[in-house]
Write a protein that holds these residues in place. Sequence first.
Motif, mmCIF file in Angstrom:
data_model
loop_
_atom_site.group_PDB
_atom_site.id
_atom_site.type_symbol
_atom_site.label_atom_id
_atom_site.label_comp_id
_atom_site.label_asym_id
_atom_site.label_seq_id
_atom_site.Cartn_x
_atom_site.Cartn_y
_atom_site.Cartn_z
ATOM 1 N N ASN A 42 -9.606 112.353 -1.279
ATOM 2 C CA ASN A 42 -9.415 111.136 -0.495
ATOM 3 C C ASN A 42 -10.269 111.195 0.750
ATOM 4 N N GLU A 87 -8.174 98.809 -7.066
ATOM 5 C CA GLU A 87 -7.058 99.724 -7.200
ATOM 6 C C GLU A 87 -5.742 99.050 -6.835
ATOM 7 N N GLU A 164 -9.018 103.465 -10.290
ATOM 8 C CA GLU A 164 -7.681 103.940 -10.665
ATOM 9 C C GLU A 164 -6.988 103.016 -11.668
ATOM 10 N N ASN A 167 -3.197 103.726 -12.766
ATOM 11 C CA ASN A 167 -2.216 103.897 -11.705
ATOM 12 C C ASN A 167 -0.860 103.306 -12.056
ATOM 13 N N HIS A 197 -8.181 109.892 -9.825
ATOM 14 C CA HIS A 197 -7.741 111.212 -9.408
ATOM 15 C C HIS A 197 -7.254 112.027 -10.579
ATOM 16 N N SER B 140 -3.755 106.212 4.397
ATOM 17 C CA SER B 140 -4.167 105.883 3.038
ATOM 18 C C SER B 140 -2.979 106.092 2.104
ATOM 19 N N LYS B 141 -3.159 105.690 0.870
ATOM 20 C CA LYS B 141 -2.044 105.758 -0.068
ATOM 21 C C LYS B 141 -1.573 107.201 -0.258
ATOM 22 N N GLY B 142 -2.539 108.091 -0.409
ATOM 23 C CA GLY B 142 -2.179 109.490 -0.614
ATOM 24 C C GLY B 142 -1.435 110.068 0.588
ATOM 25 N N GLY B 168 -1.333 108.990 -6.710
ATOM 26 C CA GLY B 168 -2.307 108.665 -5.670
ATOM 27 C C GLY B 168 -2.880 109.857 -4.944
ATOM 28 N N LEU B 169 -2.502 111.057 -5.335
ATOM 29 C CA LEU B 169 -3.042 112.229 -4.656
ATOM 30 C C LEU B 169 -4.293 112.719 -5.359
#
Lengths: 325, 314, 287
Positions: A42, A87, A164, A167, A197, B140-142, B168-169
């Motif tokens: 990220n 996303e 993503e 998701n 991810h 952020s989302k993570g 989300g990680l």
Amino acid sequence: MPSVIEIDNLRVMLGRREILKGISCRLGISGAGKAIGLLGPNGAGKSTLIQTLLGFHRPISGSARVMGYDCHRQVRQVRSRIGYMPESDSFIGNMTAVSFLRLMGEISGLPREVALEKAHETLFHVGLGEARYRTLGTYSLGMKQMAKLAQAIVHGPELVILDEPTNGLDPQARQRMLKLVREMKEDHGMNVVLCSHLLGDVEQVCDEVVIMKDGLVVHQADLEAERKSNRRFVELEVAGDDSTLAESLAALGADALSEGGGRWRIVMPAQLEISDLWQVMAKLDLPVRKLTHRRDTLEEIFLKAVGHLQRTPAEAKEVVVNGSL
Amino acid sequence: MTAPGAAPDVVFEDVSKFYGEVLGVNKVTLHIPAGITSLVGPNGSGKTTLMNLMTGLIHPDRGAIAVRGLSPRDPESLMRITGYATQFDSAPRWATGMDFVATGLALYGYNRAESRELAWKALEQVSLTDAADRKVAGYSKGMRQRVRLAQAIAHDPPVLVLDEPLNGLDPLVRAETIDLFRHYAAQGRHVILSSHVLQEVDVISDQVILIANGMIVAEGEIRNVRDEMVEHPSQFIIRCRDASRIASLLFNESHVTEIRMNDDRLGLLVMTRDREEFSRALTRVAVAGHVIDGVIPADENVDALYEYLIGGRS
Amino acid sequence: MAVYKRGYERYDGPLTSHTTRLLAMPRFAWARLMDQKLVVILLALSMLWPLLCGGFIYLANHLSLLQGFGGKDLGKMVEINGKFFLIFMNTQAVFSVLLAALTGPGLIAPDLANNALPLYFSRPLTRLDYIGARMAVLVALLSMITWIPGSVLFVMQSSMAGRTWFAANWHLGGAIVGGFLLRIALLSMVALTCSAWVKWRIVAGALVLGFFFILAGVSQMINAILRVEFGSLFNPSRAMYIIWSAMLGVEAPSGPTAWECVSVLAGLVVVLAMILERKLRPVEVIS
């Protein structure tokens, strides 16, 4: 052969921070349907890169070209050849799926009648056939994701960018989504940029990967080539008493590392064949539960690229891994 | 069942929960031992309902729940020993990361200094210390995922209930978080999490619970669950060069029920009723001079279980 | 016999022109608007006054019909001039505000409510294109009840009243169209900005109404408390009225001049445009 995406020394700032610090790379091959994985921790700049390709940001220096068109100066040409699946949640709540796709298709340049046909076609294709006359506000999360994918492909773009895509999808929906992505590149010849991810998803679907960190591209790998290259690295799992296995393997010149529970990692010298291994198992009467040639999995390539691993297992006998699965 | 002296289980006894007409869970009986337990199932199958029941946020219509001997009808005691990280994203707009975690701690009775100290420790565990003074709304989302995890672990609860904690990680943070869970499991805590990523569930879980349509479809250790499903023969993928020859040899074995050849004629999918016998048969085939490059058990993973047990239902 | 395998196929054919693509948005929006009963009813109601005015014009030009009711004196009362059209414009202005409040919010708010902007802007569409397409609907709708009936009335009057009247009053035609266009521009900007500002359509609609009516009240307050005249500048409706008076050659009420009003309104439109531009970013940039 010309690449689909050509990036030259691209620098992009958002507000006061420099996010992309000078990226250069060539992705994809024009005309061939390939899937490119875009990976990174990220904050590496993946979203910014995608947004720059779509023309949302202006580069300070350098250039990005998609299918030969500059992403900033020829935005219209670029955008008419791209499909984008963001996303975050993106839909128009009070429109039916068919109306929604018709609108998106027409804005992308489809003639009116074609847009209507393609709206239905695409909705059936992604599995929303039965629900296509219902408003998007009533859709479940998985259905909304599929609707997002549908609007990305309804106008038949040459390049589709998926951020993503799996998701929040449950396992079946995830497999359906990945299957659709594979079909997009194999059956319909589209180029796909997949940002995710979940390395497992990327491994299943992508032919090459680009790994970013801190605004730079730190690694570019061709997964096809990785899969084809033959390393002398074997994973073995046996049942029964394997205490004498190490010696027998050493006697053959192979390096064996036991992971417990009957699992072994073996690096084979050049002159050793798999059949020799089988002979050893037969002699020791050890039933073989699992035997694979292990290429560097994407996870290890990734961890090495972002600096968590010194060498990948295929490059080393002793592996020091920080927090691996 | 638990061994004497070990931490008591999380127990559900014939529990049902409906929201008016809408189904939550239907006659659920579970015994969850300490360690990492994964809840797996389609969206809407009842995972979040189970988690809310476990943490005492809702009460069952029927049946009884005991979390390490404590009942959810005693919320003061129960909520001390549980930490819950939900899947929903709602921190107050004014809160920084530190505020968010520390305020939660204050509710447990810690004074201001202790709250901040424990909050800091929790934020360290999830690597959010440099962002601790920024507003959660700007995360952020993570990062938001991680701060929710931090507030769940801050008061050091022996029972952790986490709804999709890895969502989300990025891969690095995933690996670190999984290490944290393993650490907790080794300490004898309950770590109960839900996930859609079956590959990970396979690798990290001590046991799985598969749920669909509000009912438990399977629970236990993955291998044991697989072993119990005798109506499905074991599947193996064989990579070899002389596929047709090897196939005919294997067909001679009595335990082999079905063999499919791969399109590239370099692989076989073999189904057999007896894994050990099959391994022995393979060794014989290999020693007899046929080249076998790879042997992979195809269905001792959660993916296959999911496919068998839940696959056709929705 | 043949087995057909038909599923999704990538479209490879010709693409439409830029204008056609842009027009897709107004077309869809228009269809949705016309589906709403309230909109249709309000439209119908808005046509009542033009109809009445039309009847009035007819009577004014055929005074013989009114012989029984007072003849020539009546003739002076029903003179069709700038003042007549001013009254017409004012009434339609009220309806236009109502219509804008009813239809405006539904134009942008649904796109913002669920973050659909990236989907638009990943297509060959600039922000200007998007705003223009949205405005086009409002402009079309509002035109239907403002300068179109206004022009029809003017033409009616000109043809019935003859060349002399036309020679004296031809500038009224331009004033009607121009004045209404100014109003439409202001209204559209207000409605779109409110729609982009607030996610709930009802609140956005109330905001549009409030913009005009509350500001009217505020300007009255300023005038009364500070005992000045320039408070009227803060009342967009009044400012419009003053501008229209000037355009139609009617004596303006006391207060700010037409040019002052024009500058204030122009400034207002600029501010609204800036707000709109900020709200319509495909990506949020948090520095």
